[in-house]
Design an enzyme around this catalytic site. Structure first.
Site, PDB file in Angstrom:
ATOM      1  CB  SER A   1     -14.203  -0.114   1.720  1.00  0.00           C
ATOM      2  OG  SER A   1     -13.668  -1.401   1.799  1.00  0.00           O
TER       3      SER A   1
ATOM      4  CB  SER B   1     -16.300 -16.964  -7.158  1.00  0.00           C
ATOM      5  OG  SER B   1     -15.055 -17.567  -7.143  1.00  0.00           O
ATOM      6  CG  MET B   2     -12.639 -13.647  -5.538  1.00  0.00           C
ATOM      7  SD  MET B   2     -11.593 -12.277  -6.036  1.00  0.00           S
ATOM      8  CE  MET B   2     -10.726 -11.786  -4.572  1.00  0.00           C
TER       9      MET B   2
ATOM     10  CB  SER C   1     -17.852 -13.621  -9.600  1.00  0.00           C
ATOM     11  OG  SER C   1     -17.977 -14.743  -8.751  1.00  0.00           O
TER      12      SER C   1
ATOM     13  N   GLY D   1     -18.816  -5.129  -1.954  1.00  0.00           N
ATOM     14  CA  GLY D   1     -18.323  -5.468  -3.291  1.00  0.00           C
ATOM     15  C   GLY D   1     -19.071  -4.793  -4.421  1.00  0.00           C
TER      16      GLY D   1
ATOM     17  CE1 TYR E   1     -13.873  -3.183  -5.581  1.00  0.00           C
ATOM     18  CE2 TYR E   1     -15.679  -1.915  -6.522  1.00  0.00           C
ATOM     19  CZ  TYR E   1     -15.232  -2.937  -5.715  1.00  0.00           C
ATOM     20  OH  TYR E   1     -16.143  -3.717  -5.026  1.00  0.00           O
TER      21      TYR E   1
ATOM     22  CG  HIS F   1      -2.035  -0.970   1.183  1.00  0.00           C
ATOM     23  ND1 HIS F   1      -2.830  -1.158   0.076  1.00  0.00           N
ATOM     24  CD2 HIS F   1      -2.522  -1.817   2.131  1.00  0.00           C
ATOM     25  CE1 HIS F   1      -3.741  -2.089   0.344  1.00  0.00           C
ATOM     26  NE2 HIS F   1      -3.568  -2.498   1.567  1.00  0.00           N
TER      27      HIS F   1
HETATM   28  S1  PPS Z   1      -7.134  -4.197   1.649  1.00  0.00           S
HETATM   29  O1  PPS Z   1      -7.403  -4.647   3.049  1.00  0.00           O
HETATM   30  O2  PPS Z   1      -6.699  -2.799   1.635  1.00  0.00           O
HETATM   31  O3  PPS Z   1      -6.207  -5.049   0.942  1.00  0.00           O
HETATM   32  O4  PPS Z   1      -8.564  -4.255   0.943  1.00  0.00           O
HETATM   33  P1  PPS Z   1      -8.807  -4.293  -0.624  1.00  0.00           P
HETATM   34  O5  PPS Z   1      -8.636  -5.686  -1.105  1.00  0.00           O
HETATM   35  O6  PPS Z   1      -8.045  -3.216  -1.294  1.00  0.00           O
HETATM   36  O7  PPS Z   1     -10.321  -3.876  -0.758  1.00  0.00           O
HETATM   37  C1  PPS Z   1     -11.384  -4.592  -0.184  1.00  0.00           C
HETATM   38  C2  PPS Z   1     -12.638  -4.181  -0.938  1.00  0.00           C
HETATM   39  O8  PPS Z   1     -12.673  -4.850  -2.213  1.00  0.00           O
HETATM   40  C3  PPS Z   1     -13.885  -5.588  -2.301  1.00  0.00           C
HETATM   41  N1  PPS Z   1     -13.688  -6.795  -3.134  1.00  0.00           N
HETATM   42  C4  PPS Z   1     -14.392  -7.040  -4.242  1.00  0.00           C
HETATM   43  N2  PPS Z   1     -15.335  -6.319  -4.879  1.00  0.00           N
HETATM   44  C5  PPS Z   1     -15.879  -6.875  -5.993  1.00  0.00           C
HETATM   45  N3  PPS Z   1     -15.533  -8.083  -6.493  1.00  0.00           N
HETATM   46  C6  PPS Z   1     -14.595  -8.834  -5.883  1.00  0.00           C
HETATM   47  N4  PPS Z   1     -14.270 -10.028  -6.385  1.00  0.00           N
HETATM   48  C7  PPS Z   1     -13.968  -8.315  -4.709  1.00  0.00           C
HETATM   49  N5  PPS Z   1     -13.024  -8.753  -3.867  1.00  0.00           N
HETATM   50  C8  PPS Z   1     -12.875  -7.824  -2.913  1.00  0.00           C
HETATM   51  C9  PPS Z   1     -14.217  -5.903  -0.852  1.00  0.00           C
HETATM   52  O9  PPS Z   1     -15.551  -6.317  -0.717  1.00  0.00           O
HETATM   53  C10 PPS Z   1     -13.913  -4.556  -0.201  1.00  0.00           C
HETATM   54  O10 PPS Z   1     -14.852  -3.552  -0.572  1.00  0.00           O
HETATM   55  P2  PPS Z   1     -16.186  -3.211   0.246  1.00  0.00           P
HETATM   56  O11 PPS Z   1     -16.736  -1.963  -0.376  1.00  0.00           O
HETATM   57  O12 PPS Z   1     -15.790  -3.022   1.691  1.00  0.00           O
HETATM   58  O13 PPS Z   1     -17.084  -4.382   0.055  1.00  0.00           O
END
Ligand code: PPS
Length: 318
Positions: free
Chosen positions: A174, A265-266, A262, A286, A227, A142
């Site tokens: 988030s 899935s994740m 997706s 997400g 994103y 980061h």
């Molecule tokens: S970290 O802790 O800084 O590494 O977090 P980071 O991975 O950057 O961000 C987490 C947010 O990404 C969302 N996320 C996803 N969104 C859509 N599709 C997929 N596959 C996906 N994977 C991770 C996750 O839900 C967090 O966002 P928010 O808005 O909190 O849901």
């Protein structure tokens, strides 16, 4: 070669930042510092690692995912990992195969190991863990461009760098839930948003983080994605990253990767959802625009004005 910007530590102890210390009450944070003239905020413990990161040996074959927290880092990591590894989906946790370079400097566990149970090698010394990874190494950070290892900034080494960013309203929301869950934040939503907008949170200021990579966007080894693009057209982003990493897959294979990446899935995939670590509810919403469930119209208006102020004269649109 591009001009080299030397790190100017200009370290200021932020102990006087009452909100930061008052509302982040965990034992693993003793204080905060500001680094460079852009005033990036980092935990005080980072000071003990700053030189090691600055002089960290990098290889042209390394692949970095770089981002401000909560912008889709893990999603990008999984995409990059699969593309880089012949679409071999694996059960190995992402923090082991695609580790977080500076996770140790972020959390001083020395006095509170009970908080994190049995510390893995990765948490005990993340720099050493990354140093010993098999090549090609996949590395998450980061850190903003200005604080990446010197060999990257000077162009002496040219690892692949994929930078992901996200609109600051969703990012901040988030980040709020994340900080409550794992970083000991005990304040309320409005306090958190003041800290975000004021550039006072760890890895902030958000605008400086994003703008500093845009200054490097013409480097051949830098790819910037968002994103929002991943949400609206994941296939195009996958193809873009494939091209960047010189990989080629069939449409059928790309479709399988899209399914694998997706949100559903994740969310159900224990190798990427941090379910077994401190990150409960890591896969939270997400979506694009989830901030509308949390922000008042006044706060949205404040963010919109802030976006105009910080990004209005740039090519970055949110
Ligand atoms: S970290 O802790 O800084 O590494 O977090 P980071 O991975 O950057 O961000 C987490 C947010 O990404 C969302 N996320 C996803 N969104 C859509 N599709 C997929 N596959 C996906 N994977 C991770 C996750 O839900 C967090 O966002 P928010 O808005 O909190 O849901």
């Amino acid at each position: 070669m591009a001009t080299i910007k030397k790190i100017d530590p200009q370290i200021t102890n932020l102990k006087s930042d009452e909100n930061l210390l008052k509302y982040f009450t965990s034992d693993f944070r003793k204080g905060y510092i500001e680094v460079t003239n852009k005033k990036f905020v980092l935990p005080q413990y980072y000071l003990e690692f700053m030189d090691k990161i600055e002089n960290f040996e990098v290889y042209d074959t390394d692949v970095f995912v770089v981002s401000h927290p909560k912008t889709g880092t893990t999603w990008t990591q999984e995409m990059v990992w699969c593309i880089g590894n012949n679409l071999k989906f694996t059960n190995v946790e992402i923090y082991k195969r695609f580790p977080f370079l500076e996770v140790t400097p972020l959390f001083d566990f020395r006095e509170c190991p009970e908080l994190f149970g049995e510390l893995s090698d990765h948490l005990l010394d993340s720099l050493e863990y990354v140093r010993k990874l098999p090549h090609p190494r996949y590395i998450k950070t980061h850190l903003p461009w200005d604080l990446l290892p010197k060999q990257i900034r000077t162009g002496e080494r040219n690892p692949k760098i994929i930078y992901v960013y996200r609109n600051p309203k969703d990012t901040s929301v988030s980040y709020y839930y994340h900080c409550r869950a794992v970083e000991g934040f005990t304040g309320d939503f409005n306090v958190f948003m003041d800290l975000f907008l004021g550039g006072r949170l760890t890895y902030g200021p958000f605008p400086a983080h994003v703008l500093s990579i845009f200054e490097q966007k013409n480097r051949e080894n830098v790819l910037i994605i968002t994103y929002e693009e991943m949400k609206s057209d994941l296939r195009s982003v996958i193809k873009n990253v494939m091209n960047f990493l010189s990989k080629n897959y069939s449409d059928e294979e790309i479709e399988k990767l899209e399914d694998h990446l997706s949100f559903e899935s994740m969310k159900n995939n224990n190798s990427v959802n941090y379910a077994n670590t401190g990150g409960k509810n890591f896969m939270r919403a997400g979506i694009v625009g989830s901030y509308k469930n949390d922000m008042t119209p006044e706060l949205i208006n404040r963010f919109d004005n802030w976006i105009v102020d910080k990004f209005g004269k740039t090519e970055i649109k949110f």
